[in-house]
Design an enzyme around this catalytic site. Structure first.
Site, mmCIF file in Angstrom:
data_model
loop_
_atom_site.group_PDB
_atom_site.id
_atom_site.type_symbol
_atom_site.label_atom_id
_atom_site.label_comp_id
_atom_site.label_asym_id
_atom_site.label_seq_id
_atom_site.Cartn_x
_atom_site.Cartn_y
_atom_site.Cartn_z
ATOM 1 N N ASP A 148 -8.528 14.398 -24.007
ATOM 2 C CA ASP A 148 -8.337 12.973 -23.703
ATOM 3 C C ASP A 148 -7.517 12.406 -24.856
ATOM 4 O O ASP A 148 -8.038 12.156 -25.941
ATOM 5 C CB ASP A 148 -9.721 12.314 -23.598
ATOM 6 N N ARG B 299 -1.522 -1.523 -18.751
ATOM 7 C CA ARG B 299 -2.888 -0.997 -18.681
ATOM 8 C C ARG B 299 -2.963 0.037 -17.549
ATOM 9 O O ARG B 299 -2.611 -0.282 -16.402
ATOM 10 C CB ARG B 299 -3.815 -2.188 -18.383
ATOM 11 N N LYS C 253 -2.345 2.078 -25.058
ATOM 12 C CA LYS C 253 -2.783 1.999 -26.463
ATOM 13 C C LYS C 253 -1.550 2.205 -27.352
ATOM 14 O O LYS C 253 -0.647 1.380 -27.300
ATOM 15 C CB LYS C 253 -3.891 3.023 -26.714
ATOM 16 N N GLU D 115 -0.731 4.613 -0.225
ATOM 17 C CA GLU D 115 -1.705 5.719 -0.316
ATOM 18 C C GLU D 115 -1.006 7.047 -0.048
ATOM 19 O O GLU D 115 -0.175 7.155 0.868
ATOM 20 C CB GLU D 115 -2.838 5.505 0.679
ATOM 21 N N THR E 32 -4.706 7.092 -21.353
ATOM 22 C CA THR E 32 -4.319 5.760 -20.899
ATOM 23 C C THR E 32 -2.857 5.577 -21.276
ATOM 24 O O THR E 32 -2.287 6.402 -21.998
ATOM 25 C CB THR E 32 -5.163 4.658 -21.567
ATOM 26 N N TYR F 222 0.852 -1.200 0.000
ATOM 27 C CA TYR F 222 0.000 0.000 0.000
ATOM 28 C C TYR F 222 0.874 1.230 0.000
ATOM 29 O O TYR F 222 1.840 1.317 0.751
ATOM 30 C CB TYR F 222 -0.898 0.034 1.242
#
Ligand code: DSN
Length: 427
Positions: free
Chosen positions: A211, A246, A240, A67, A237, A65
């Site tokens: 975007d 991903r 692509k 955070e 993203t 973790y």
């Protein structure tokens, strides 16, 4: 006729530790390796990651973790996580010329959500491209949170040219006075005038969000206009054309905007970042800065153009008449076949595509009159213009032999012969 993957094909790929611990999962993964090897991947939003990216993304950094942000974590033991996130942020800022970056979004949808939650209240008006003209679910589709939370005003392409008409977008913005305008699309193949979009946004006092998920790799290689100098905030993203793991990311040249968006990403919409994927993103940004990546992206575009020209020669109609990017949208009506039928029959011969609406599509969105194709994955395999012409003729033969099982079997053999010449994965 489903693609058959035989046991000897599968056995050729080794994954020894996993095979010993969990043979069921290992077997499925091996079948996927074989599917990738044997099929022609023409989905415009997909690619083939490098082994280095997969190694980082499948690394020990999945264990922790983290955070918060570098230097401000809520958990102990994060020193190496700080290092990797800082490295990823610095690399991506240099790649796109941005002053600020957040590499934590789990996906493009979360990146978009973080920007909307930063600038909009429920009920506020937002303007974006209609999904049926090439937008994205998170650009205001009625079935998405954006369509439910916000007052959406959609723009589309011009009916005749099938291109963006900036004057009519300006007029719509003048009338609608949106708080936020989205540009950047999933099925629009032409370059985008981000500067003009910024002028439109400024003229009505709106935030401009670009975007760039689809052309992100082309932009990194300067093969497509860069939105970073123009938009208030840019989402993307990483998997692509950019060919990373991903995931999502957000960039801006305005550090004050960055501070606000940081708070929306965490703790606003996400908890612990996926640090193994951030490690994969860092590798991807390093790869994207290399001269070989620029060469690759140029070839992606050359291949898309060659495929569009060859398909036009075979009698297909390419929406807007061509492409400036890695993707193209085909109007299938001259072949009297729907997008859904075309996708299925192409699947049966090992050509992977996705059906897509075309602008002003008379078919329902689930059926469609169109098919979207893209060249990132086949270019990663090393294919060039001659193979694009071969692919165009394989697609045409498939359309003409939809009802003929032996004809389709022969085409599948040709697809296998082509893909065998361009292996992907190390065995
Ligand atoms: N689903 C992606 C695409 O294929 O374009 C967009 O998120």
């Amino acid at each position: 006729m489903p693609l058959r993957i035989s046991d000897p094909d599968v056995a050729a790929h080794r994954n020894d530790v996993l095979a010993q611990v969990d043979p069921d999962v290992a077997f499925i993964l091996r079948k996927e390796v074989t599917r990738q090897e044997q099929n022609l991947e023409l989905i415009a939003s997909e690619n083939i990651t490098s082994r280095a990216v997969r190694e980082a993304a499948g690394s020990v950094m999945t264990d922790k973790y983290a955070e918060g942000y570098p230097g401000r974590r809520y958990y102990g033991g994060c020193e190496h996580y700080d290092e990797i996130e800082n490295l990823a942020r610095e690399r991506v800022k240099a790649l796109y010329g941005a002053a600020w970056a957040n590499v934590q979004p789990h996906a493009g949808a979360q990146a978009n959500m973080a920007v909307y939650f930063t600038f909009l209240q429920p009920g506020d008006r937002m303007m974006a491209m209609d999904l049926n003209h090439g937008g994205h679910l998170t650009h205001g589709s009625p079935v998405n949170f954006t369509g439910k939370f916000y007052d959406i005003v959609a723009y589309g392409v011009d009916r005749d040219s099938e291109l963006l008409d900036y004057d009519s977008i300006q007029k719509l913005a003048d009338d609608a006075k949106p708080k936020l305008i989205v540009c950047g699309f999933t099925a629009y193949s032409r370059n985008i005038d981000f500067e003009r979009f910024r002028q439109i946004a400024d003229s009505v006092g709106a935030i401009l969000m670009a975007d760039m998920a689809h052309p992100a790799g082309l932009i990194a290689a300067e093969e497509f206009n860069n939105p970073v100098p123009h938009a208030h905030v840019v989402t993307s993203t990483t998997h692509k054309t950019l060919r990373g793991p991903r995931g999502g990311m957000i960039l801006s040249n305005d550090e004050e905007i960055g501070k606000k968006v940081n708070k929306t990403v965490f703790p606003g919409v996400q908890g612990g970042p996926l640090m193994h994927l951030i490690a994969g993103k860092a590798v991807c940004f390093h790869e994207a800065a290399q001269p070989a990546f620029k060469k690759y992206q140029k070839q992606v575009r050359i291949n898309a153009e060659a495929l569009a020209v060859a398909l036009t020669g075979e009698g297909f109609r390419i929406v807007s008449g061509g492409t400036d990017s890695q993707l193209m949208l085909i109007d299938l009506r001259p072949f009297q076949i729907t997008g859904k039928e075309a996708q299925l029959v192409l699947d049966s011969v090992g050509i992977t595509t996705n059906r897509n609406t075309i602008p002003f599509d008379p078919e329902k969105p689930f059926v469609t009159s169109g098919l979207r194709l893209g060249t990132p994955a086949v270019t990663t395999r090393g294919m060039k213009e001659p193979e694009m012409r071969e692919i165009a003729s394989l697609i045409t033969d498939t359309m003409r032999n939809c009802e003929d099982e032996s004809g389709l079997a022969a085409i599948q053999e040709q697809v296998r012969a082509l893909t065998q010449r361009f292996p992907i994965h190390e065995i």
